[in-house]
Design an enzyme around this catalytic site. Structure first.
Site, PDB file in Angstrom:
ATOM      1  N   GLY A  53       0.693  -1.191   0.038  1.00 45.02           N
ATOM      2  CA  GLY A  53      -0.017   0.024  -0.012  1.00 45.02           C
ATOM      3  C   GLY A  53       0.958   1.389  -0.217  1.00 45.02           C
ATOM      4  N   SER A  54       0.533   2.357  -0.478  1.00 45.03           N
ATOM      5  CA  SER A  54       0.982   3.707  -0.340  1.00 45.03           C
ATOM      6  C   SER A  54       0.839   4.201   0.970  1.00 45.03           C
ATOM      7  CB  SER A  54       0.446   4.718  -1.596  1.00 45.03           C
ATOM      8  OG  SER A  54       0.919   4.010  -2.837  1.00 45.03           O
ATOM      9  N   GLY A  55       1.451   5.198   1.100  1.00 45.83           N
ATOM     10  CA  GLY A  55       1.660   5.912   2.575  1.00 45.83           C
ATOM     11  C   GLY A  55       2.777   5.537   3.359  1.00 45.83           C
ATOM     12  N   HIS A  56       3.696   4.736   2.876  1.00 43.21           N
ATOM     13  CA  HIS A  56       4.849   4.298   3.615  1.00 43.21           C
ATOM     14  C   HIS A  56       5.938   5.058   3.037  1.00 43.21           C
ATOM     15  CE1 HIS A  56       2.255   1.474   5.699  1.00 43.21           C
ATOM     16  NE2 HIS A  56       2.071   0.908   4.430  1.00 43.21           N
ATOM     17  N   LYS A 104       6.013  -7.652   2.363  1.00 47.03           N
ATOM     18  CA  LYS A 104       5.587  -7.617   3.790  1.00 47.03           C
ATOM     19  C   LYS A 104       4.300  -8.402   4.267  1.00 47.03           C
ATOM     20  CE  LYS A 104       5.174  -2.909   4.024  1.00 47.03           C
ATOM     21  NZ  LYS A 104       5.303  -2.695   2.518  1.00 47.03           N
ATOM     22  N   ASP A 109      -1.220  -8.319   0.953  1.00 50.09           N
ATOM     23  CA  ASP A 109      -0.010  -8.359   0.141  1.00 50.09           C
ATOM     24  C   ASP A 109       0.477  -9.651  -0.411  1.00 50.09           C
ATOM     25  OD1 ASP A 109      -0.435  -5.626   1.031  1.00 50.09           O
ATOM     26  OD2 ASP A 109       1.743  -5.527   1.074  1.00 50.09           O
ATOM     27  N   HIS A 218      -0.163   0.818   9.545  1.00 53.91           N
ATOM     28  CA  HIS A 218      -1.531   1.375   9.314  1.00 53.91           C
ATOM     29  C   HIS A 218      -2.394   1.574  10.193  1.00 53.91           C
ATOM     30  CE1 HIS A 218       0.195  -1.971   6.687  1.00 53.91           C
ATOM     31  NE2 HIS A 218       0.043  -1.234   5.835  1.00 53.91           N
TER      32      HIS A 218
END
Lengths: 330, 330
Positions: A53-56, A104, A109, A218
């Site tokens: 996911g994005s945001g990392h 991860k 995922d 998250h």
């Protein structure tokens, strides 16, 4: 929601555009996909693909480059990338030596990367995978069976990336990636939640003086909440949990990562690192290399994690090999 | 106040301890002083000394190393370092080729660095200075006569550092530093205030949907407040102000820095960079190099600044020279 964005639904696309615009020599966007690829592929090496996911950010696009990843797949914010995106990334970077997926440990995922691997295998591409599960805080979690994969993933990128760059075969690159995973442990804490743009509100509520110990990247629940203590006490607690799980002896050597979650000033990360350093030295453990900064974030969350990687000669040597990516240079 | 600290009065000392613990090969602390020095001094070069109040990390200790600074002096948070600290830094790094002080334009910094220069000159050390004033937002400000010195200072560190590393004399290093200063402009904005640990409360109040345009890196007032607009509109406004002050023509080449103020997620900085890139390209201006990240922060403030440096052949070549410091590597 106070963010420097245009539309909540465009953040991933626009972020990727801004990223490749910043590093045109290093990165290119796979046209039509949320995939960032190393601009000049090394033709005779195993390719490494990661993502999530994005945001990392800077994970994972920032780690595409010489000595680390060949492609990074960006899902929607905090959402697994779909199998077709991962599949395109695999096809784009395979040069016939095979592809290692670094995943991860989140259920979505793992599922989607595995589906992509199956699709690529049908095309005759040699694909294998490793699953990173470095978070010692909790067994199972909101989106995970088993332990979560968090900032320790960086050490997998770096060390497996160096091994691949040396021309090792897929089996050897996978083997060293698994050695990193077996020897790295992480635990974090947060002072504040973060806001997923499309949600528009913070991922959880937390009291004025309260912190969450052991939470995921998250905002998944950790081990408990408590009143904010001094930095040294927080670090002691996290290090106790990490060292209870990673057997270290006097004379052992480790690498340290003090990772900010996006909204934490570097000043506080250095104050945390001061105590990490003291604890390890008091135990007679030497520190081969330390990283302090925002490596695996949770958008603008305030908080940090500590990762400890037990080194041997091979891991240390690969960790110190040159690497040149937008967000990590040796 | 929610911070990962021990005592508010110890933050600078403990941060410096944590910083040198992280980079023992690169940095050492000048014993008894809040000064970080390059571990292995290059014996035949002009030495570069910078610094200022703490709270702007990684500035300036993170930029000590090969190809950039030789020493960085850390004052209390948002407070100029005292002359004796700067004097000790100068003495520690002078190798007989002279010392250039790189000062951000704040009245206290200028005064204290100049006093230190006088003290060192009495010892027979050749010292000169440059004053960075890249912020186009306002003339004069809370702690400044003239324009403030902010993120553009990084370009001075990098380019003057490369020139010094090549063995240039003090006059030549100063000359290129002044050329950078003449050609760099910056403007920023913030979504949130920050909290100085010893103050214990935010530096200013701001409404839920309000932002401050043009503010300084200590929370000094900017040009105005407004309701949060889209990222592209904010970037357009900042770029208009910068480009009105820095005369650029088609075919010109620039370097870009999109700098986070400490609490801004990298995702938003990339979204901002996307628009910076579009604006420059639409004007026929080429981009020689882009930097996106937290280079000059205001503790945990959310917001960002844009710096544009007009390049010529000399500046570009020095900008791209190798550098190896904890927070900046080429």
């Amino acid at each position: 929601m106070k963010k420097i964005i245009n539309e909540a639904s465009h953040v991933v696309n626009e972020m990727l555009e801004g990223m490749v615009a910043a590093y045109p020599q290093e990165l290119r966007r796979l046209e039509g996909y949320d995939v960032v690829v190393r601009n000049t592929l090394h033709q005779a090496k195993v390719a490494l693909v990661s993502g999530g996911g994005s945001g990392h950010e800077p994970a994972h696009g920032g780690y595409v480059g010489r000595g680390m990843l060949d492609a990074a797949v960006a899902g929607a914010v905090f959402t697994s990338p779909t199998p077709d995106q991962v599949y395109e990334a695999i096809k784009a970077v395979d040069t016939g030596k095979g592809v290692l997926l670094i995943i991860k440990n989140y259920t979505g995922d793992v599922l989607n990367f595995e589906m992509a691997a199956d699709m690529a295998a049908e095309d005759g591409i040699k694909v294998d995978k490793v699953i990173v599960n470095d978070d010692v805080a909790v067994e199972n979690s909101t989106w995970t069976t088993g332990r979560r994969g968090i900032a320790g993933t960086l050490f997998v990128h770096k060390i497996a990336g160096a091994k691949a760059e040396q021309g090792a075969c897929l089996e050897a690159v996978k083997k060293v990636a698994e050695k990193v995973i077996a020897n790295v442990r992480t635990m974090g804490m947060a002072l504040t939640p973060c806001t997923v743009p499309e949600a528009g509100k913070p991922s959880f509520d937390i009291g004025e003086n309260e912190v969450e110990i052991g939470l995921g990247i998250h905002g998944e629940p950790g081990t408990h909440r408590e009143i904010l203590r001094k930095a040294d006490e927080i670090v002691e607690h996290l290090m106790d949990k990490i060292l209870a799980d990673l057997s270290l002896n006097q004379q052992d050597e480790v690498a340290v990562m003090v990772n900010g979650l996006g909204g934490t000033p570097l000043m506080e990360l250095f104050i945390a690192n001061r105590k990490v350093d003291q604890i390890l030295k008091e135990k007679g453990i030497s520190i081969g290399k330390t990283f302090v900064g925002n490596y695996m974030t949770s958008i603008e969350m305030a908080g940090f994690s500590i990762s400890i990687l037990k080194l041997d000669e091979e891991l240390k040597s690969l960790l110190l090999e040159p690497a040149s990516t937008p967000a990590f240079k040796n």
